[in-house]
Write a protein that holds these residues in place. Structure first.
Motif, PDB file in Angstrom:
ATOM      1  N   TRP B 126       0.832  -1.212   0.000  1.00 34.71           N
ATOM      2  CA  TRP B 126       0.000   0.000   0.000  1.00 34.71           C
ATOM      3  C   TRP B 126       0.866   1.260   0.000  1.00 34.71           C
ATOM      4  CZ3 TRP B 126      -4.997   0.995  -0.906  1.00 34.71           C
ATOM      5  CH2 TRP B 126      -5.876  -0.093  -0.935  1.00 34.71           C
ATOM      6  N   LYS B 127       2.010   1.171   0.639  1.00 35.31           N
ATOM      7  CA  LYS B 127       2.917   2.323   0.640  1.00 35.31           C
ATOM      8  C   LYS B 127       3.335   2.660  -0.796  1.00 35.31           C
ATOM      9  CE  LYS B 127       7.241   4.098   2.517  1.00 35.31           C
ATOM     10  NZ  LYS B 127       8.542   3.797   3.101  1.00 35.31           N
ATOM     11  N   ALA B 128       3.608   1.601  -1.575  1.00 41.00           N
ATOM     12  CA  ALA B 128       3.999   1.814  -2.974  1.00 41.00           C
ATOM     13  C   ALA B 128       2.814   2.328  -3.790  1.00 41.00           C
ATOM     14  CB  ALA B 128       4.530   0.513  -3.561  1.00 41.00           C
ATOM     15  N   LEU B 129       1.627   1.745  -3.556  1.00 41.59           N
ATOM     16  CA  LEU B 129       0.441   2.160  -4.321  1.00 41.59           C
ATOM     17  C   LEU B 129       0.072   3.609  -4.048  1.00 41.59           C
ATOM     18  CD1 LEU B 129      -1.880  -0.963  -3.901  1.00 41.59           C
ATOM     19  CD2 LEU B 129      -0.955  -0.088  -6.050  1.00 41.59           C
ATOM     20  N   LEU B 130       0.272   4.021  -2.785  1.00 38.17           N
ATOM     21  CA  LEU B 130      -0.122   5.388  -2.405  1.00 38.17           C
ATOM     22  C   LEU B 130       1.077   6.335  -2.340  1.00 38.17           C
ATOM     23  CD1 LEU B 130      -2.780   4.561   0.338  1.00 38.17           C
ATOM     24  CD2 LEU B 130      -3.209   5.498  -1.932  1.00 38.17           C
ATOM     25  N   ASN B 131       2.202   5.909  -2.939  1.00 40.87           N
ATOM     26  CA  ASN B 131       3.364   6.799  -2.993  1.00 40.87           C
ATOM     27  C   ASN B 131       2.923   8.137  -3.604  1.00 40.87           C
ATOM     28  OD1 ASN B 131       5.676   8.144  -4.366  1.00 40.87           O
ATOM     29  ND2 ASN B 131       6.802   6.442  -3.473  1.00 40.87           N
ATOM     30  N   PRO B 132       3.205   9.242  -2.926  1.00 40.72           N
ATOM     31  CA  PRO B 132       2.679  10.523  -3.387  1.00 40.72           C
ATOM     32  C   PRO B 132       3.184  10.951  -4.765  1.00 40.72           C
ATOM     33  CG  PRO B 132       3.600  10.694  -1.179  1.00 40.72           C
ATOM     34  CD  PRO B 132       4.009   9.363  -1.710  1.00 40.72           C
ATOM     35  N   ASP B 133       4.356  10.466  -5.169  1.00 39.72           N
ATOM     36  CA  ASP B 133       4.931  10.919  -6.434  1.00 39.72           C
ATOM     37  C   ASP B 133       4.727   9.924  -7.576  1.00 39.72           C
ATOM     38  OD1 ASP B 133       5.964  13.155  -5.079  1.00 39.72           O
ATOM     39  OD2 ASP B 133       7.655  11.947  -4.393  1.00 39.72           O
ATOM     40  N   ILE B 134       4.901   8.632  -7.267  1.00 43.24           N
ATOM     41  CA  ILE B 134       4.851   7.651  -8.350  1.00 43.24           C
ATOM     42  C   ILE B 134       3.847   6.516  -8.089  1.00 43.24           C
ATOM     43  CG2 ILE B 134       7.191   8.042  -9.255  1.00 43.24           C
ATOM     44  CD1 ILE B 134       8.183   5.799  -7.442  1.00 43.24           C
ATOM     45  N   GLY B 135       3.013   6.666  -7.072  1.00 46.70           N
ATOM     46  CA  GLY B 135       2.046   5.615  -6.728  1.00 46.70           C
ATOM     47  C   GLY B 135       0.918   5.524  -7.748  1.00 46.70           C
ATOM     48  N   ALA B 136       0.598   4.296  -8.163  1.00 41.55           N
ATOM     49  CA  ALA B 136      -0.450   4.106  -9.175  1.00 41.55           C
ATOM     50  C   ALA B 136      -1.807   4.604  -8.663  1.00 41.55           C
ATOM     51  CB  ALA B 136      -0.530   2.628  -9.533  1.00 41.55           C
ATOM     52  N   LEU B 137      -2.113   4.263  -7.426  1.00 38.53           N
ATOM     53  CA  LEU B 137      -3.409   4.650  -6.870  1.00 38.53           C
ATOM     54  C   LEU B 137      -3.495   6.169  -6.677  1.00 38.53           C
ATOM     55  CD1 LEU B 137      -5.648   2.687  -6.321  1.00 38.53           C
ATOM     56  CD2 LEU B 137      -5.055   2.701  -3.907  1.00 38.53           C
ATOM     57  N   THR B 138      -2.395   6.750  -6.269  1.00 40.75           N
ATOM     58  CA  THR B 138      -2.358   8.212  -6.111  1.00 40.75           C
ATOM     59  C   THR B 138      -2.687   8.887  -7.443  1.00 40.75           C
ATOM     60  OG1 THR B 138      -0.685   8.003  -4.401  1.00 40.75           O
ATOM     61  CG2 THR B 138      -0.896  10.161  -5.421  1.00 40.75           C
ATOM     62  N   TYR B 139      -2.126   8.316  -8.500  1.00 39.94           N
ATOM     63  CA  TYR B 139      -2.358   8.872  -9.843  1.00 39.94           C
ATOM     64  C   TYR B 139      -3.851   8.882 -10.165  1.00 39.94           C
ATOM     65  CZ  TYR B 139      -2.494   9.170 -14.909  1.00 39.94           C
ATOM     66  OH  TYR B 139      -2.798   9.542 -16.192  1.00 39.94           O
ATOM     67  N   TYR B 140      -4.507   7.731  -9.921  1.00 39.18           N
ATOM     68  CA  TYR B 140      -5.934   7.639 -10.261  1.00 39.18           C
ATOM     69  C   TYR B 140      -6.796   8.484  -9.319  1.00 39.18           C
ATOM     70  CZ  TYR B 140      -4.727   4.025 -13.584  1.00 39.18           C
ATOM     71  OH  TYR B 140      -4.188   3.368 -14.657  1.00 39.18           O
ATOM     72  N   ASP B 227      -7.845  -6.464  18.466  1.00 39.56           N
ATOM     73  CA  ASP B 227      -6.745  -6.614  17.512  1.00 39.56           C
ATOM     74  C   ASP B 227      -6.346  -5.255  16.932  1.00 39.56           C
ATOM     75  OD1 ASP B 227      -4.942  -8.324  16.169  1.00 39.56           O
ATOM     76  OD2 ASP B 227      -6.103  -8.056  14.331  1.00 39.56           O
ATOM     77  N   ALA B 228      -7.351  -4.454  16.598  1.00 42.59           N
ATOM     78  CA  ALA B 228      -7.062  -3.139  15.995  1.00 42.59           C
ATOM     79  C   ALA B 228      -6.319  -2.230  16.973  1.00 42.59           C
ATOM     80  CB  ALA B 228      -8.364  -2.477  15.547  1.00 42.59           C
ATOM     81  N   MET B 229      -6.584  -2.400  18.257  1.00 47.97           N
ATOM     82  CA  MET B 229      -5.891  -1.562  19.249  1.00 47.97           C
ATOM     83  C   MET B 229      -4.384  -1.787  19.221  1.00 47.97           C
ATOM     84  SD  MET B 229      -8.476  -1.717  22.459  1.00 47.97           S
ATOM     85  CE  MET B 229      -7.515  -0.686  23.542  1.00 47.97           C
ATOM     86  N   LYS B 230      -3.976  -2.972  18.724  1.00 50.88           N
ATOM     87  CA  LYS B 230      -2.544  -3.287  18.699  1.00 50.88           C
ATOM     88  C   LYS B 230      -1.876  -2.860  17.397  1.00 50.88           C
ATOM     89  CE  LYS B 230      -3.383  -7.613  19.595  1.00 50.88           C
ATOM     90  NZ  LYS B 230      -3.204  -9.039  19.776  1.00 50.88           N
ATOM     91  N   ILE B 231      -2.534  -2.040  16.601  1.00 48.07           N
ATOM     92  CA  ILE B 231      -2.005  -1.648  15.287  1.00 48.07           C
ATOM     93  C   ILE B 231      -0.532  -1.217  15.388  1.00 48.07           C
ATOM     94  CG2 ILE B 231      -3.008   0.688  15.597  1.00 48.07           C
ATOM     95  CD1 ILE B 231      -2.583  -0.958  12.204  1.00 48.07           C
ATOM     96  N   PHE B 232       0.281  -1.819  14.538  1.00 47.01           N
ATOM     97  CA  PHE B 232       1.712  -1.516  14.585  1.00 47.01           C
ATOM     98  C   PHE B 232       2.370  -1.548  13.196  1.00 47.01           C
ATOM     99  CE2 PHE B 232       6.151  -2.830  14.830  1.00 47.01           C
ATOM    100  CZ  PHE B 232       6.663  -1.851  15.658  1.00 47.01           C
ATOM    101  N   ASP B 233       2.180  -2.653  12.468  1.00 46.90           N
ATOM    102  CA  ASP B 233       2.951  -2.899  11.242  1.00 46.90           C
ATOM    103  C   ASP B 233       2.892  -1.757  10.230  1.00 46.90           C
ATOM    104  OD1 ASP B 233       1.834  -5.461  12.438  1.00 46.90           O
ATOM    105  OD2 ASP B 233       3.519  -6.201  11.254  1.00 46.90           O
ATOM    106  N   SER B 234       1.670  -1.324   9.910  1.00 52.20           N
ATOM    107  CA  SER B 234       1.563  -0.305   8.866  1.00 52.20           C
ATOM    108  C   SER B 234       2.124   1.034   9.343  1.00 52.20           C
ATOM    109  CB  SER B 234       0.115  -0.153   8.393  1.00 52.20           C
ATOM    110  OG  SER B 234      -0.746  -0.110   9.486  1.00 52.20           O
ATOM    111  N   VAL B 235       1.976   1.315  10.638  1.00 45.02           N
ATOM    112  CA  VAL B 235       2.547   2.566  11.178  1.00 45.02           C
ATOM    113  C   VAL B 235       4.073   2.489  11.105  1.00 45.02           C
ATOM    114  CG1 VAL B 235       2.788   3.973  13.266  1.00 45.02           C
ATOM    115  CG2 VAL B 235       0.587   2.944  12.714  1.00 45.02           C
ATOM    116  N   PHE B 236       4.614   1.366  11.490  1.00 42.69           N
ATOM    117  CA  PHE B 236       6.064   1.173  11.493  1.00 42.69           C
ATOM    118  C   PHE B 236       6.631   1.262  10.071  1.00 42.69           C
ATOM    119  CE2 PHE B 236       9.669  -1.822  11.168  1.00 42.69           C
ATOM    120  CZ  PHE B 236      10.539  -1.248  12.074  1.00 42.69           C
ATOM    121  N   ALA B 237       5.949   0.592   9.123  1.00 42.28           N
ATOM    122  CA  ALA B 237       6.506   0.480   7.769  1.00 42.28           C
ATOM    123  C   ALA B 237       6.240   1.695   6.898  1.00 42.28           C
ATOM    124  CB  ALA B 237       5.933  -0.758   7.088  1.00 42.28           C
ATOM    125  N   ILE B 238       5.173   2.427   7.178  1.00 39.14           N
ATOM    126  CA  ILE B 238       4.808   3.502   6.245  1.00 39.14           C
ATOM    127  C   ILE B 238       5.111   4.896   6.783  1.00 39.14           C
ATOM    128  CG2 ILE B 238       2.921   4.546   4.923  1.00 39.14           C
ATOM    129  CD1 ILE B 238       1.579   1.783   4.936  1.00 39.14           C
TER     130      ILE B 238
END
Lengths: 438, 300
Positions: B126-140, B227-238
């Protein structure tokens, strides 16, 4: 009959003895040993893995390289050291971790090894600034492995273009060249910022954490600022530092690509290598990559110049990179084998080979090597930078990781306009002072 | 005193059979929990030989730490948004997939795929898809005229929405499957009676499906909320908790204090507060759903 039997018996024993001695002679000194190395994932790493295999062929010791991202590497090795699990024998050590690793005694002091093997290592050939990768209060807790200098990277095709030069001269009243002062940097960045054409004048890391903190410190150095000294005096809210942060904020507001406030090092490099950004302040390890058509769209179009300073005088270059340290918890015998590996990868021959394969220099002989100079014409510039390198512009103090974390948040808050430059650094200074008060 | 024969008699065999489980629980659940409470009362940096007893100071400091209290608020916003959307979408999808046809059977399998992917891989994709400069999803997104400023993970007002979006993409299907299991177990008779009495489809859903599905919704809600209260991975990676502190959640902040700053005493105190808070939230959800069911005389 008995004589024949005796002769055959003696002959068999002799053959057996010869065989045993030959096997013993050909056996590699560290056969069956395994060295586990935690390494930063950087451009030098792929060939470090290859070197590990070569070391095994030579000595029998297998080198298992665990390639990790910046944050994960520190986490893994620190947890290994603090819990004495001896998971890693060797680890790449960021220059800024020096003070912490030395004070905590996590990696062993290599001074006795260096003194013992002084001639074999050809210590005078190792560039003085590289010793900051591990030197702390007379101890050497990591050996220089990959030296980086920070310099201004810019597009020679654009800055050398006759039409661009004429337009710049008309607009700013002076010749377009690689900027030497921060005022010139602003002009050139503004001139080349053309978002409608997908071109941005200047790019820097903005992501919260080490990325934004470290890039900002390079600009702060250009203004003559500093964060702290070894006595714990805090200077991060000085006028020079605030001025540096104001310029840094301007990079993101006016000259950098939209996504830059979330950039890490690889994002920044991608932005330059794809031709999106015209200038960046970057580590020399990335320099060879700009000429690699597999990863770069700007082959043959890159210049490497001094990092601009406020006055343009007395250029100094931010020095960093990676040393390699030995886990202090492992047995002395394993430390000896680990040292043999360090000694081998730091040798003149291997350093040259590594340099040809995305390595980063630590030796004068590497930077002066004719074959390398022919392949990499930027090496003389790099040598000048190493000679004027400053390994302490990011404070290598034991508290560095927490200082970096504080700056990583506050500087990011400034570039995203949650705080002004003055507010951000005033808060950072208060928090760093509290850190020392604890 | 019991004889050897007595201890090993039939009467106590159940306890012996359960002993491995008790040992496992004591070693891997109880001991870490007690140790966490214990070191929460000490000032201790990992690697330091000595610990200093500081009483409740770590707990007081946690509440004085603006980043910790801010992360509490961020976590609450994340959980309410993510679980709320997942529950709504999950219920809609479960109702859709409750029909028996071959496309629905295929869809029931396909829909589970996101839950099988490692959260870190999901985050990086998702980080790649929503990359602000070259992300495909950002483009659309930009192409259809939606204003996302400099980018979803760059704007302070949008970054948390991006983290919620990723969570919704990955975990909605889990809620769908839980609710679908509930729907499949429902009796047909109340619907037949309702339709004979002239009930509309909406009325059947409102007055039969929802009340009967309440226990299943409760399970889905508790599981996903905790489970949602333990959110970590996406915050850490993105986002690394940024921009600023916009996506700094409690788990991420505790990780920074404990693993990056090595202040395990302070981090344990924060973890204990977090644990207590999680337990209270879980109990609150269960209690409120029970009370609501009792008031309405519905099934629980």
């Amino acid at each position: 009959m008995l004589r024949w039997r005796q002769l055959v018996g003696v002959g068999l024993i002799a053959i057996l003895a010869l065989g045993i001695s030959l096997v013993g002679f050909s056996q590699k000194p560290y056969e069956g040993e395994v060295l586990r190395l935690a390494s930063m994932a950087d451009q030098f790493t792929d060939y470090l893995v290859v070197l590990g295999r070569q070391f095994e062929e030579l000595t029998g010791a297998r080198v298992e390289v665990d390639v990790l991202g910046y944050v994960e590497l520190r986490e893994k090795v620190v947890l290994d050291y603090t819990t004495n699990t001896k998971q890693y024998d060797l680890a790449t050590v960021d220059i800024v971790w020096t003070g912490e690793f030395a004070e905590k005694g996590w990696t062993t002091d290599l001074t006795p090894y260096i003194n013992r093997d002084y001639i074999e290592l050809n210590v005078p050939d190792i560039l003085p600034v590289t010793w900051t990768q591990g030197e702390w209060n007379g101890k050497q807790v990591a050996f220089p492995m990959a030296g980086y200098v920070n310099s201004l990277i810019y597009r020679t095709d654009l800055l050398g273009d006759a039409d661009e030069q004429a337009a710049f001269l008309a607009e700013y009243g002076y010749e377009l060249t690689a900027p030497r002062t921060l005022d010139e940097l602003e002009d050139v960045a503004t001139f080349f910022s053309r978002p409608d054409d997908g071109m941005y004048g200047l790019v820097a890391n903005g992501a919260r954490g080490p990325a934004v903190a470290q890039d900002w410190m390079e600009y702060m150095r250009g203004f003559g600022g500093r964060v702290v000294d070894r006595e714990g005096n805090v200077y991060v809210d000085s006028p020079a530092a605030i001025q540096a942060l104001e310029l840094f904020v301007k990079i993101f507001d006016e000259w950098a690509p939209p996504g830059a406030p979330n950039y890490w090092w690889d994002d920044r490099e991608t932005s330059y290598r794809t031709g999106m950004s015209v200038m960046q302040s970057s580590w020399s390890i990335a320099r060879a990559g700009y000429e690699n058509p597999e990863i770069s769209l700007v082959v043959g179009k890159t210049g490497m110049g001094i990092t601009p300073t406020a006055s343009g005088d007395n250029p100094a270059f931010g020095f960093g990179g990676w040393g390699i340290g030995i886990n202090a918890d492992i047995d002395p015998d394993r430390q000896d084998i680990a040292w043999e590996f360090i000694k081998w990868i730091a040798s003149e021959e291997i350093q040259k080979e590594w340099m040809l394969n995305d390595g980063a220099p630590i030796r004068l002989s590497t930077l002066l090597d004719p074959e390398l100079n022919e392949a990499m014409p930027w090496l003389p510039t790099m040598l000048t930078m190493f000679i004027h390198g400053d390994g302490d512009y990011r404070p290598r103090v034991p508290e560095y990781s927490q200082i970096q974390d504080i700056l990583g948040l506050r500087v990011n808050q400034a570039i995203t306009h949650e705080l002004t430059a003055t507010e951000a650094l005033t808060l950072a200074a208060e928090e760093i002072r509290e850190l020392y008060a604890d | 005193m019991l004889s050897r024969k007595g201890i090993f008699s039939q009467k106590y065999s159940l306890y012996w059979m359960m002993a491995p489980l008790f040992i496992y629980l004591a070693a891997f659940y109880l001991y870490p929990l007690i140790y966490s409470v214990y070191i929460g009362f000490y000032e201790w940096s990992l690697g330091d030989a000595t610990k200093t007893f500081v009483g409740f100071r770590n707990y007081v400091s946690a509440f004085q730490d603006s980043q910790f209290t801010g992360s509490f608020l961020n976590t609450a916003i994340f959980v309410i948004a993510a679980v709320g959307i997942e529950l709504t979408l999950g219920l809609s999808l479960a109702l859709l997939l409750n029909r028996e046809s071959w496309p629905m059977r295929i869809l029931r399998t396909v829909i589970l795929l996101p839950t099988l992917i490692t959260p870190l891989v999901v985050a990086l994709t998702w980080k790649a898809l929503l990359n602000p400069d070259i992300g495909a999803l950002t483009y659309y997104i930009r192409a259809v005229g939606i204003d996302i400023g400099r980018g979803i993970f760059v704007e302070r007002g949008l970054a948390m929405a991006g983290i919620v979006l990723i969570d919704v993409w990955q975990w909605t299907s889990l809620i769908t499957i839980i609710l679908l299991a509930g729907l499949k177990g429902m009796p047909i008779e109340p619907y037949e009676a309702a339709y004979v009495d002239g009930a509309s489809r909406w009325q059947a859903f409102r007055y039969i499906t929802l009340p009967l599905l309440r226990p299943t919704i409760l399970i889905a809600l508790v599981v996903r909320t905790l489970d949602a209260m333990k959110i970590f991975d996406s915050v850490f990676a993105i986002t690394g908790g940024g921009p600023g502190t916009a996506t700094t959640t409690m788990n991420f902040h505790i990780f920074k204090v404990g693993i990056q700053h090595l202040k395990v005493g302070a981090a344990s105190a924060m973890s204990n507060i977090f644990l207590l808070f999680s337990v209270l939230i879980g109990l609150f959800i269960i209690r409120s759903v029970f009370l609501s069911a009792r008031r309405k005389g519905g099934a629980v």
